[in-house]
Design a protein around this motif. Structure first.
Motif, PDB file in Angstrom:
ATOM      1  N   TRP A   1       0.823  -1.211   0.000  1.00  0.00           N
ATOM      2  CA  TRP A   1       0.000   0.000   0.000  1.00  0.00           C
ATOM      3  C   TRP A   1       0.859   1.264   0.000  1.00  0.00           C
ATOM      4  O   TRP A   1       0.477   2.272  -0.558  1.00  0.00           O
TER       5      TRP A   1
ATOM      6  N   LEU B   1       1.372   3.554   2.229  1.00  0.00           N
ATOM      7  CA  LEU B   1       0.659   4.725   2.734  1.00  0.00           C
ATOM      8  C   LEU B   1       1.654   5.823   3.090  1.00  0.00           C
ATOM      9  O   LEU B   1       2.662   5.579   3.751  1.00  0.00           O
TER      10      LEU B   1
ATOM     11  N   ARG C   1      -1.240  11.985  -2.060  1.00  0.00           N
ATOM     12  CA  ARG C   1      -2.068  10.934  -2.677  1.00  0.00           C
ATOM     13  C   ARG C   1      -3.173  10.473  -1.712  1.00  0.00           C
ATOM     14  O   ARG C   1      -3.762   9.411  -1.914  1.00  0.00           O
ATOM     15  N   GLU C   2      -3.464  11.281  -0.687  1.00  0.00           N
ATOM     16  CA  GLU C   2      -4.427  10.841   0.325  1.00  0.00           C
ATOM     17  C   GLU C   2      -5.786  10.518  -0.283  1.00  0.00           C
ATOM     18  O   GLU C   2      -6.430   9.530   0.093  1.00  0.00           O
TER      19      GLU C   2
ATOM     20  N   PHE D   1      -5.519   7.142  -1.916  1.00  0.00           N
ATOM     21  CA  PHE D   1      -5.451   6.063  -0.936  1.00  0.00           C
ATOM     22  C   PHE D   1      -6.818   5.795  -0.324  1.00  0.00           C
ATOM     23  O   PHE D   1      -7.243   4.639  -0.197  1.00  0.00           O
TER      24      PHE D   1
ATOM     25  N   ASP E   1      -1.405   8.694   8.488  1.00  0.00           N
ATOM     26  CA  ASP E   1      -1.263   7.416   7.796  1.00  0.00           C
ATOM     27  C   ASP E   1      -1.445   6.240   8.746  1.00  0.00           C
ATOM     28  O   ASP E   1      -1.980   5.195   8.348  1.00  0.00           O
TER      29      ASP E   1
ATOM     30  N   ARG F   1      -5.161   5.984   9.071  1.00  0.00           N
ATOM     31  CA  ARG F   1      -5.725   5.447   7.823  1.00  0.00           C
ATOM     32  C   ARG F   1      -5.513   3.923   7.757  1.00  0.00           C
ATOM     33  O   ARG F   1      -6.423   3.176   7.380  1.00  0.00           O
TER      34      ARG F   1
ATOM     35  N   SER G   1       1.079  -3.201  -6.068  1.00  0.00           N
ATOM     36  CA  SER G   1       0.593  -2.025  -5.346  1.00  0.00           C
ATOM     37  C   SER G   1      -0.824  -1.682  -5.802  1.00  0.00           C
ATOM     38  O   SER G   1      -1.203  -1.977  -6.939  1.00  0.00           O
TER      39      SER G   1
ATOM     40  N   GLY H   1      -7.924   4.691  -7.891  1.00  0.00           N
ATOM     41  CA  GLY H   1      -6.778   5.589  -7.937  1.00  0.00           C
ATOM     42  C   GLY H   1      -6.684   6.333  -9.259  1.00  0.00           C
ATOM     43  O   GLY H   1      -6.952   5.781 -10.322  1.00  0.00           O
TER      44      GLY H   1
END
Length: 416
Positions: A10, A12, A21-22, A25, A60, A63, A246, A282
């Protein structure tokens, strides 16, 4: 039947240049959770590199734990540490969120003996079958330095040590094994020789030297592998072994890759059925290379896309980025730069037996990222100066350090 959901890498916390890139994600993690709810696996495996750095931010961490808690509510969830993960953080997360807190969430922080947590057993939903899972988090080459059975720190010594570890796991998997009930699975964060990484994954040549041979993997029904971002099956093994890859295109070397999770259906003594479930949440990454006029004609293709623009008909110009941004207003412009001469590309492709000039290579890289030639040269020179100090017994003083030392030696005190 036993069902497994396999996800990995991942990373993160990974950003793309100055862009977070939040949003991506959050979208893809919600998509993975939705797939898990739909497919109802008996076990969920994350094969490493949960975070992008060994010191993830609080955002992160939150998350990760929220998503993994959601997954653990669907099925037991096992996360093995990758080379980007911190064993210390994993140990902490295990204390706060693991089975000791009543959650079916297992963080495998470090290599454990087979009989001390190296093999985990999970009953399937119906209770008729069991999944016996051998876990192998990333093992740094240093791990074998002081093992009496392994001498040296060469790639060959690493391979020998890994063979021993995997033999031990295999033996433990078969202890008490019921061939009519048990499905054997390996979750490992390893670089298997022959695997194809994405073009710009952040692996050094040294990392790639320390590989595991396909024939050394324990023979299981399915090997859930992590470390490689390009989804792929592993060739050269007589059983199913896959890199889930990924969930996002992490950098421009991964542009065009279709991301996915893997669903595995297995029955004891039978070949498994492997199904990839496409991930689409994404945002995509793209590279445009060509003249400005061509970019104008194709601008509509880059709406909502992270774009790296390499312009072939322009000289270095401080206004180039602004010009490109005006042409593709709906793209997320990560960088825009003129195509550098082929001679600069050659700096990064020197023969392996020649000494690499790091200063020149760094300067070429900065120029490729859009930095002006003069600024890139100045930055690379400072880098070379710092690099040279590594060999000095007494590094040269830094101006800011001298000012701080002077201030500390002549401190101001408040009058009484």
């Amino acid at each position: 039947m036993s069902r497994l959901l396999h996800t990995s890498d991942w990373h993160l916390g990974r950003a793309l240049g100055r862009y977070s890139r939040e949003e991506d994600f959050d979208g893809v993690l919600a998509e993975i959770t939705a797939i898990a709810r739909e497919t109802e696996p008996d076990l969920i495996v994350h094969s490493g590199d949960l975070f992008d750095t060994s010191r993830p931010t609080s955002r992160d961490l939150i998350r990760a734990v929220r998503t993994l808690d959601d997954l653990a509510a669907i099925a037991p969830t096992v996360v093995v540490a990758g080379n980007h993960d911190s064993p210390g953080y994993f140990e902490l997360l295990a204390c706060l969120s693991g089975p000791s807190r009543g959650r079916g969430l297992f963080f495998i922080d470090k290599l454990r003996p087979a009989r001390e947590g190296g093999v985990l057993t999970f009953d399937t939903r119906g209770g008729r079958q069991r999944i016996r899972l051998a876990v192998l988090p990333y093992v740094h080459p240093n791990r074998f330095w002081q093992r009496s059975s392994v001498s040296g720190t060469t790639p060959a010594a690493y391979a020998e040590g890994m063979r021993g570890l995997q033999r031990e796991l295999m033996q433990a998997l078969y202890e008490g094994h019921d061939p009519d009930r048990d499905v054997l699975v390996l979750a490992a964060h390893v670089f298997v020789a022959g695997a194809s990484p994405s073009r710009s994954e952040r692996h050094s040549d040294a990392d790639r030297a320390f590989t595991t041979a396909p024939a050394d993997l324990p023979e299981v029904a399915y090997a859930a592998l992590g470390d490689i971002h390009a989804p792929q099956a592993v060739a050269g093994v007589p059983f199913a072994a896959r890199y889930a890859g990924s969930p996002l295109q992490m950098d421009f070397g991964e542009r065009g890759e279709a991301k996915s999770v893997v669903i595995v259906d297995a029955d004891p003594g039978r070949p498994v059925r492997v199904m990839r479930r496409r991930l689409s949440a994404g945002r995509q990454l793209a590279v445009f290379e060509g003249p400005l006029e061509e970019l104008r004609q194709t601008a509509h293709l880059y709406k909502g896309v992270f774009l790296k623009a390499v312009i072939t008909d322009e000289e270095p110009d401080a206004l180039l980025t602004r010009t490109v941004a005006e042409i593709v207003p709906h793209a997320i412009l990560v960088s825009a730069a003129p195509k550098r001469p082929e001679s600069d590309d050659a700096l990064l492709e020197e023969a392996a037996d020649e000494e690499l000039n790091l200063g020149d290579a760094f300067c070429a890289y900065l120029t490729d990222q859009g930095m002006s030639g003069e600024t890139a040269q100045s930055t690379a020179s400072a880098f070379a100066d710092l690099l040279g100090q590594l060999d000095e017994e007494a590094p040269r003083p830094v101006h800011a350090e001298e000012l701080l030392r002077t201030a500390l030696e002549d401190t101001w005190t408040e009058a009484s």
